[in-house]
Design a protein around this motif. Structure first.
Motif, PDB file in Angstrom:
ATOM      1  N   TYR A 166       0.830  -1.154  -0.060  1.00 11.39           N
ATOM      2  CA  TYR A 166       0.063  -0.167   0.046  1.00 11.39           C
ATOM      3  C   TYR A 166       0.698   1.424  -0.114  1.00 11.39           C
ATOM      4  CZ  TYR A 166      -3.944  -3.357   0.711  1.00 11.39           C
ATOM      5  OH  TYR A 166      -4.679  -4.032   0.530  1.00 11.39           O
ATOM      6  N   GLY A 167       2.030   1.007  -0.429  1.00 15.04           N
ATOM      7  CA  GLY A 167       2.817   2.340  -0.692  1.00 15.04           C
ATOM      8  C   GLY A 167       3.334   2.949   0.726  1.00 15.04           C
ATOM      9  N   MET A 168       3.702   2.480   1.788  1.00 10.45           N
ATOM     10  CA  MET A 168       3.956   2.838   2.831  1.00 10.45           C
ATOM     11  C   MET A 168       5.528   2.723   3.286  1.00 10.45           C
ATOM     12  SD  MET A 168       0.701   3.038   4.955  1.00 10.45           S
ATOM     13  CE  MET A 168      -0.309   1.478   4.555  1.00 10.45           C
ATOM     14  N   VAL A 169       6.290   2.283   2.295  1.00 12.65           N
ATOM     15  CA  VAL A 169       7.733   1.764   2.607  1.00 12.65           C
ATOM     16  C   VAL A 169       8.486   2.910   3.295  1.00 12.65           C
ATOM     17  CG1 VAL A 169       9.650   1.071   1.598  1.00 12.65           C
ATOM     18  CG2 VAL A 169       7.538  -0.084   0.976  1.00 12.65           C
ATOM     19  N   GLU A 170       8.251   4.081   2.727  1.00 12.33           N
ATOM     20  CA  GLU A 170       9.201   5.224   3.058  1.00 12.33           C
ATOM     21  C   GLU A 170       8.517   6.004   4.257  1.00 12.33           C
ATOM     22  OE1 GLU A 170       9.793   7.593  -0.613  1.00 12.33           O
ATOM     23  OE2 GLU A 170      10.644   5.883  -1.715  1.00 12.33           O
ATOM     24  N   LEU A 192      23.780   0.557  16.842  1.00 16.17           N
ATOM     25  CA  LEU A 192      24.136   1.585  15.827  1.00 16.17           C
ATOM     26  C   LEU A 192      23.327   1.534  14.629  1.00 16.17           C
ATOM     27  CD1 LEU A 192      27.486   2.840  14.403  1.00 16.17           C
ATOM     28  CD2 LEU A 192      25.768   1.790  12.621  1.00 16.17           C
ATOM     29  N   ILE A 193      22.614   2.416  14.271  1.00 12.97           N
ATOM     30  CA  ILE A 193      21.544   2.845  13.252  1.00 12.97           C
ATOM     31  C   ILE A 193      22.249   3.540  12.154  1.00 12.97           C
ATOM     32  CG2 ILE A 193      19.420   3.209  12.260  1.00 12.97           C
ATOM     33  CD1 ILE A 193      19.314   1.151  14.365  1.00 12.97           C
ATOM     34  N   ASP A 194      22.607   3.017  11.017  1.00 13.21           N
ATOM     35  CA  ASP A 194      23.043   3.759   9.672  1.00 13.21           C
ATOM     36  C   ASP A 194      21.927   4.118   9.098  1.00 13.21           C
ATOM     37  OD1 ASP A 194      24.269   4.425   7.618  1.00 13.21           O
ATOM     38  OD2 ASP A 194      24.445   2.731   6.693  1.00 13.21           O
ATOM     39  N   ILE A 195      21.348   5.386   8.619  1.00 11.31           N
ATOM     40  CA  ILE A 195      20.385   5.991   8.407  1.00 11.31           C
ATOM     41  C   ILE A 195      20.857   6.477   6.982  1.00 11.31           C
ATOM     42  CG2 ILE A 195      18.392   7.756   8.404  1.00 11.31           C
ATOM     43  CD1 ILE A 195      18.772   7.820  11.461  1.00 11.31           C
ATOM     44  N   LYS A 196      20.439   5.832   5.970  1.00  4.40           N
ATOM     45  CA  LYS A 196      20.609   6.263   4.430  1.00  4.40           C
ATOM     46  C   LYS A 196      19.651   7.315   3.806  1.00  4.40           C
ATOM     47  CE  LYS A 196      23.930   2.599   3.181  1.00  4.40           C
ATOM     48  NZ  LYS A 196      24.151   2.039   4.733  1.00  4.40           N
ATOM     49  N   TYR A 197      20.170   8.411   3.323  1.00  6.20           N
ATOM     50  CA  TYR A 197      19.359   8.923   2.654  1.00  6.20           C
ATOM     51  C   TYR A 197      19.658   9.161   1.061  1.00  6.20           C
ATOM     52  CZ  TYR A 197      22.383  13.072   2.945  1.00  6.20           C
ATOM     53  OH  TYR A 197      23.171  14.014   2.715  1.00  6.20           O
ATOM     54  N   GLY A 198      18.651   9.725   0.440  1.00 10.95           N
ATOM     55  CA  GLY A 198      19.104  10.063  -1.065  1.00 10.95           C
ATOM     56  C   GLY A 198      18.276   9.213  -1.859  1.00 10.95           C
ATOM     57  N   THR A 199      18.551   9.243  -3.313  1.00 14.58           N
ATOM     58  CA  THR A 199      17.700   8.315  -4.413  1.00 14.58           C
ATOM     59  C   THR A 199      17.921   7.077  -4.429  1.00 14.58           C
ATOM     60  OG1 THR A 199      19.429   8.940  -5.944  1.00 14.58           O
ATOM     61  CG2 THR A 199      17.843  10.689  -6.021  1.00 14.58           C
ATOM     62  N   ALA A 200      18.995   6.581  -3.896  1.00 15.00           N
ATOM     63  CA  ALA A 200      19.300   5.337  -3.639  1.00 15.00           C
ATOM     64  C   ALA A 200      19.192   4.602  -2.290  1.00 15.00           C
ATOM     65  CB  ALA A 200      20.864   4.765  -4.104  1.00 15.00           C
ATOM     66  N   GLY A 201      18.446   5.201  -1.468  1.00 16.76           N
ATOM     67  CA  GLY A 201      18.078   4.924  -0.009  1.00 16.76           C
ATOM     68  C   GLY A 201      16.680   5.031   0.069  1.00 16.76           C
ATOM     69  N   ILE A 202      16.035   4.228   1.191  1.00 16.08           N
ATOM     70  CA  ILE A 202      14.635   4.095   1.524  1.00 16.08           C
ATOM     71  C   ILE A 202      14.262   5.639   1.894  1.00 16.08           C
ATOM     72  CG2 ILE A 202      12.955   3.323   2.889  1.00 16.08           C
ATOM     73  CD1 ILE A 202      13.819   1.344   0.704  1.00 16.08           C
ATOM     74  N   LYS A 204      14.493   9.500   1.438  1.00 13.87           N
ATOM     75  CA  LYS A 204      15.109  10.270   0.349  1.00 13.87           C
ATOM     76  C   LYS A 204      15.560  11.719   0.732  1.00 13.87           C
ATOM     77  CE  LYS A 204      13.480   7.474  -2.431  1.00 13.87           C
ATOM     78  NZ  LYS A 204      14.302   6.346  -2.872  1.00 13.87           N
ATOM     79  N   LYS A 205      15.176  12.359   1.762  1.00 13.70           N
ATOM     80  CA  LYS A 205      15.608  13.602   2.412  1.00 13.70           C
ATOM     81  C   LYS A 205      16.403  13.810   3.481  1.00 13.70           C
ATOM     82  CE  LYS A 205      11.766  15.879   0.061  1.00 13.70           C
ATOM     83  NZ  LYS A 205      10.412  16.702   0.490  1.00 13.70           N
ATOM     84  N   TYR A 206      17.455  14.627   3.541  1.00 17.60           N
ATOM     85  CA  TYR A 206      18.333  14.777   4.519  1.00 17.60           C
ATOM     86  C   TYR A 206      17.565  15.092   6.003  1.00 17.60           C
ATOM     87  CZ  TYR A 206      21.965  16.390   7.673  1.00 17.60           C
ATOM     88  OH  TYR A 206      22.690  16.594   8.964  1.00 17.60           O
ATOM     89  N   LYS A 207      16.540  16.048   5.835  1.00 17.66           N
ATOM     90  CA  LYS A 207      15.715  16.479   6.884  1.00 17.66           C
ATOM     91  C   LYS A 207      14.930  15.179   7.611  1.00 17.66           C
ATOM     92  CE  LYS A 207      11.588  18.185   4.418  1.00 17.66           C
ATOM     93  NZ  LYS A 207      10.661  19.041   4.158  1.00 17.66           N
ATOM     94  N   ASN A 233      25.151   9.549   3.085  1.00 13.53           N
ATOM     95  CA  ASN A 233      24.262   9.581   1.904  1.00 13.53           C
ATOM     96  C   ASN A 233      24.495   8.481   0.868  1.00 13.53           C
ATOM     97  OD1 ASN A 233      26.734  10.129   0.082  1.00 13.53           O
ATOM     98  ND2 ASN A 233      26.887  11.818   1.495  1.00 13.53           N
ATOM     99  N   THR A 234      23.750   8.695  -0.180  1.00 14.05           N
ATOM    100  CA  THR A 234      23.616   7.435  -1.098  1.00 14.05           C
ATOM    101  C   THR A 234      24.063   7.842  -2.442  1.00 14.05           C
ATOM    102  OG1 THR A 234      21.300   7.713  -1.542  1.00 14.05           O
ATOM    103  CG2 THR A 234      21.993   6.066   0.115  1.00 14.05           C
ATOM    104  N   LEU A 235      24.867   8.770  -2.481  1.00 14.15           N
ATOM    105  CA  LEU A 235      25.401   9.345  -3.811  1.00 14.15           C
ATOM    106  C   LEU A 235      26.463   8.365  -4.446  1.00 14.15           C
ATOM    107  CD1 LEU A 235      26.527  12.965  -2.985  1.00 14.15           C
ATOM    108  CD2 LEU A 235      24.418  12.148  -4.505  1.00 14.15           C
TER     109      LEU A 235
END
Length: 421
Positions: A166-170, A192-202, A204-207, A233-235
């Motif tokens: 139902y489109g709630m992954v993010e 330890l939690i590694d929080i990845k953000y960006g187009t190649a992460g679940i 998307k935004k740094y905030k 980041n997932t650059l």
């Protein structure tokens, strides 16, 4: 009862721990139906307070068995990104130093592959353990790789399906509650939690990554768990590979002493965990410890012990047969320049589709460059390993454009954007 909870949320009233216990119990007993979907859509659309996220995490944790240990137990988790086999390095690394670590693993969400997918590519390896097996593994090898099973957080698997369907992954709140619940159920007290953000992460935004870190810190503090969050980041990928078995090979190279970008990041994760557990530990001393473990080969030997203890076939590592590609092709730079962009999301989608279609882990991509590298015309920028000729035909044009070059010199990126202790 679920309708009452939906109306309560719509009326702007805060949901309680008891409310979430009722909702999770309903989901456990009845599965995914229109009513429970409406409840989670309401949470998705109206948002949740940090206490509501905490309550949801607690309810997910309490849907199954919760482990308890007298000693310090480490855990490391990533929110989901592309090409990151760092957990395969960190677990045996810390275990070889005498620390105990449990790695609860999840399957892939969306375009990312999870640690469960990587370990599943190891022949005969089993991460479905009962309580006796878990203690046996910890006593024998200081480590345990643990997948979703019927005992721990059983409702989380149902929530995985609901979120994907139902489109709630993010959704940030659902990510925080799901991951926190698994860590709490494992009995870990240093996380330890590694929080990845960006187009190649679940995420998307740094905030949103910063907000997610605050949620993790809040949930863990309320449950007396020490934690540190790294926002990355997932650059570009942390490792040099994308795929299940090929990412295992990437981690093995580090465990056997290879110096690489992946080793640098894995070392940082390990050091942050050690210093989180012991405030008096000097970071320089911690780095020395982890480097010795890798250079001496003790971390690699510990990896083999962990795999063997959980039924895995270690011969595939010794004989270098864990990754057995059928066909390969190199993609080369048509001109000289600096690597300015790497579309790892597109690569991950290709590998995901091919692995799903062929039910085969021997498909993957090896990246030969990192952002900011200078390449000459004719240099190999990536290698593609595939099964059928039609696979290359279908994805050749996309792969040719996943690594972009620029005439302008670009800076090496700082992958770890922020550390939140």
């Amino acid at each position: 009862m679920i309708l009452d909870l939906i109306e309560k949320k719509i009326d702007g009233k805060a949901l309680t721990q008891s409310d979430f216990d009722i909702a999770i119990d309903y989901l456990m007993k009845r599965g995914i139906d229109n009513l429970i979907v409406k409840f989670f859509y309401t949470l998705n659309d109206l948002g949740m307070s940090k206490d509501e996220v905490l309550f949801l995490a607690n309810s997910i944790r309490d849907s199954g068995r919760v482990l308890h240990f007298e000693e310090t137990i480490f855990e490391k988790h990533s929110t989901g990104g592309v090409g990151d086999p760092s957990s395969l390095v960190i677990v045996p690394l810390l275990a070889s130093l005498g620390y105990k670590i449990i790695k609860t693993t999840g399957r892939s969400l969306s375009f990312t592959n999870g640690s469960a997918d990587r370990f599943k590519s190891i022949p005969n390896f089993s991460a479905r353990l009962d309580y006796i097996d878990i203690n046996n593994a910890l006593n024998k090898t200081n480590a345990c790789i643990l997948s979703h099973n019927n005992d721990m957080c059983p409702v989380d698997k149902i929530l995985y399906d609901l979120r994907e369907r139902y489109g709630m992954v993010e959704n940030i709140n659902f990510i925080a509650s799901s991951i926190s619940a698994k860590k709490m159920s494992s009995g870990a007290n240093v996380v330890l939690i590694d929080i990845k953000y960006g187009t190649a992460g679940i995420v998307k935004k740094y905030k949103d990554a910063k907000r997610l870190a605050k949620l993790f810190k809040y949930i863990f503090s309320k449950n007396n768990i020490k934690s540190v969050c790294l926002i990355t980041n997932t650059l570009q990928t942390l490792g040099s590979t994308i795929g299940n078995a090929v990412e295992v090979v990437d981690a093995l190279n580090v465990l056997q002493g290879q110096h690489s970008f992946l080793r640098k990041i894995a070392n940082k994760y390990a050091v942050e965990l050690l210093c989180c557990a012991d405030n008096h530990l000097n970071k320089s001393d911690a780095y020395d410890m982890v480097n010795v473990a890798l250079d001496s080969g003790s971390a690699y030997k510990q990896f083999l012990k962990i795999i063997d203890c959980q039924g895995g076939d270690c011969e595939c590592f010794k004989n270098a047969t864990i990754f057995k590609p059928y066909h390969s092709v190199n993609f080369i730079a048509v001109k000289q320049g600096y690597v300015g962009c790497i579309n790892s999301y597109a690569m991950a989608e290709i590998v995901r589709c091919l692995c799903a279609n062929n039910h085969d882990d021997n498909i993957g991509i090896v990246l030969r460059v990192k952002l900011g590298d200078f390449v000459q015309a004719g240099d190999v920028v990536l290698s593609f390993y595939y099964k059928e000729p039609k696979d290359l035909e279908e994805y050749k044009d996309i792969l040719e454009n996943t690594v972009r070059l620029t005439d302008l010199k670009t800076k090496k990126i700082r992958v770890v954007k922020k550390v939140i202790k």
